[in-house]
Motif scaffolding. Structure first.
Motif, PDB file in Angstrom:
ATOM      1  N   ARG A 186     -17.306 -35.290 -23.406  1.00  0.00           N
ATOM      2  CA  ARG A 186     -16.656 -35.748 -22.182  1.00  0.00           C
ATOM      3  C   ARG A 186     -15.469 -34.837 -21.879  1.00  0.00           C
ATOM      4  N   MET A 187     -15.247 -34.594 -20.568  1.00  0.00           N
ATOM      5  CA  MET A 187     -14.106 -33.784 -20.151  1.00  0.00           C
ATOM      6  C   MET A 187     -13.478 -34.387 -18.900  1.00  0.00           C
ATOM      7  N   ARG A 188     -12.156 -34.356 -18.845  1.00  0.00           N
ATOM      8  CA  ARG A 188     -11.453 -34.822 -17.658  1.00  0.00           C
ATOM      9  C   ARG A 188     -11.687 -33.833 -16.519  1.00  0.00           C
ATOM     10  N   LEU A 189     -11.611 -34.340 -15.291  1.00  0.00           N
ATOM     11  CA  LEU A 189     -11.793 -33.463 -14.133  1.00  0.00           C
ATOM     12  C   LEU A 189     -10.762 -32.338 -14.134  1.00  0.00           C
ATOM     13  N   ALA A 190      -9.557 -32.626 -14.580  1.00  0.00           N
ATOM     14  CA  ALA A 190      -8.513 -31.590 -14.635  1.00  0.00           C
ATOM     15  C   ALA A 190      -8.918 -30.462 -15.571  1.00  0.00           C
TER      16      ALA A 190
ATOM     17  N   ALA B 135     -11.011 -33.687  -6.365  1.00  0.00           N
ATOM     18  CA  ALA B 135      -9.994 -32.841  -6.991  1.00  0.00           C
ATOM     19  C   ALA B 135      -8.697 -32.789  -6.184  1.00  0.00           C
ATOM     20  N   GLN B 136      -8.781 -32.731  -4.872  1.00  0.00           N
ATOM     21  CA  GLN B 136      -7.607 -32.521  -4.031  1.00  0.00           C
ATOM     22  C   GLN B 136      -6.527 -33.594  -4.176  1.00  0.00           C
ATOM     23  N   PRO B 137      -6.890 -34.911  -4.194  1.00  0.00           N
ATOM     24  CA  PRO B 137      -5.828 -35.921  -4.336  1.00  0.00           C
ATOM     25  C   PRO B 137      -5.059 -35.802  -5.648  1.00  0.00           C
ATOM     26  N   LYS B 138      -5.662 -35.176  -6.641  1.00  0.00           N
ATOM     27  CA  LYS B 138      -4.991 -34.992  -7.937  1.00  0.00           C
ATOM     28  C   LYS B 138      -4.235 -33.668  -7.999  1.00  0.00           C
ATOM     29  N   GLY B 139      -4.205 -32.950  -6.881  1.00  0.00           N
ATOM     30  CA  GLY B 139      -3.519 -31.667  -6.855  1.00  0.00           C
ATOM     31  C   GLY B 139      -4.249 -30.580  -7.619  1.00  0.00           C
ATOM     32  N   LEU B 140      -5.568 -30.739  -7.776  1.00  0.00           N
ATOM     33  CA  LEU B 140      -6.355 -29.770  -8.541  1.00  0.00           C
ATOM     34  C   LEU B 140      -7.034 -28.777  -7.606  1.00  0.00           C
ATOM     35  N   THR B 141      -7.088 -27.533  -8.013  1.00  0.00           N
ATOM     36  CA  THR B 141      -7.816 -26.501  -7.279  1.00  0.00           C
ATOM     37  C   THR B 141      -8.920 -25.966  -8.178  1.00  0.00           C
TER      38      THR B 141
ATOM     39  N   LEU C 149     -22.474 -31.338  -2.567  1.00  0.00           N
ATOM     40  CA  LEU C 149     -21.925 -31.438  -3.922  1.00  0.00           C
ATOM     41  C   LEU C 149     -20.548 -30.766  -3.989  1.00  0.00           C
ATOM     42  N   ARG C 150     -20.423 -29.603  -3.368  1.00  0.00           N
ATOM     43  CA  ARG C 150     -19.141 -28.895  -3.359  1.00  0.00           C
ATOM     44  C   ARG C 150     -18.072 -29.747  -2.658  1.00  0.00           C
ATOM     45  N   GLN C 151     -18.431 -30.342  -1.541  1.00  0.00           N
ATOM     46  CA  GLN C 151     -17.476 -31.168  -0.806  1.00  0.00           C
ATOM     47  C   GLN C 151     -17.074 -32.408  -1.605  1.00  0.00           C
TER      48      GLN C 151
END
Length: 274
Positions: free
Chosen positions: A150-154, A178-184, A170-172
């Protein structure tokens, strides 16, 4: 029917209904109010019987015509052979056409009347379409390097990834989480073909994020390492869509039900396993 036999049948009918159905006059008979009421019911009964006969005759006939269904490439690869074979077995005088394309294009074709039915990944709602979720499947990380279970989205976002280009559903979906968590997302290559994506993963170019059932497309020797994604768990939606304004036919009803069965057969187990 002879007169005595007819009179006997009328008498039996009056006995069964408990009503006097005819008034006898010097010129013959006239229906009573109860007789006229029974006539209305009788006509309805005969109409229903005729509808039943017509329905049974239609079932004996083999419909002709053509129906067109739109499928995303990965779904088409998994389901088309079974779908065409089952359809041809059921309707040998009809034709089925399978159009492949990205979900966003299939949705446009469906609204424009170019498709009768479509399977879409994560479509936005539309008042013009009736949509039914067939299955929700978890997204997983795939790589040739050893991964934890298991891996966190971050953690996933920090890895070099090869992903389909926008506006792939899928990309969208992945970027929406990811965006609400500030992840790119660290996308090092954009490739729309799932087979090519898996080929790049097999060469160790990068990891990828795909629905769990995509592992069936792997044809590169030893299977990749798989990590379930959490925080959050991300599931896509495989949706069956039909135009609201278009009347259903025997062909479309069959294809809709067949699509439900094939989606459950091909993707249901993967959805439940995760």
């Amino acid at each position: 029917m002879s007169q005595p036999a007819l009179s006997q049948q009328v008498a039996l009918l009056e006995q069964e209904t408990g009503q006097r159905l005819f008034t006898r006059t010097g010129r013959g008979v006239e229906p009573t109010e109860a007789g006229l009421a029974l006539l209305v019911h009788a006509r309805g009964i005969f109409e229903l019987a005729e509808k039943a006969r017509v329905d049974m005759r239609e079932r004996e006939l083999t419909p002709s015509g053509r129906i067109t269904i739109g499928l995303p490439p990965r779904v088409a690869h998994a389901m088309t052979a079974d779908m065409v074979q089952r359809f041809r077995s059921e309707f040998p005088d009809a034709a089925i056409s399978v159009a492949e394309g990205l979900s966003i294009r299939l949705r446009e074709w469906l609204v424009a009347g170019r498709l009768d039915v479509a399977v879409l990944f994560d479509p936005p709602a539309s008042p013009l379409l009736h949509m039914e979720t067939l299955v929700r499947e978890p997204l997983v990380l795939m790589a040739t390097t050893l991964l934890p279970t298991r891996m966190r989205l971050a953690e996933v976002a920090a890895l070099p990834l090869v992903l389909p280009s926008r506006p792939n559903a899928l990309r969208q979906l992945l970027e929406k989480e990811a965006q609400p968590k500030g992840l790119t997302l660290k996308v090092v290559a954009e490739v729309d073909s799932i087979q090519t994506v898996l080929s790049l993963v097999a060469r160790g170019v990068a990891a990828t994020v795909l629905p769990a059932s995509s592992l069936r497309e792997w044809t590169h020797g030893a299977p990749p390492s798989i990590a379930a994604i959490y925080a959050p768990v991300i599931r896509n939606r495989l949706v069956l869509a039909v135009p609201r304004a278009r009347p259903a036919t025997r062909l479309s009803r069959f294809v809709v039900q067949l699509t439900r069965e094939l989606a459950e057969s091909h993707y249901g187990q993967d959805a439940q396993a995760h």
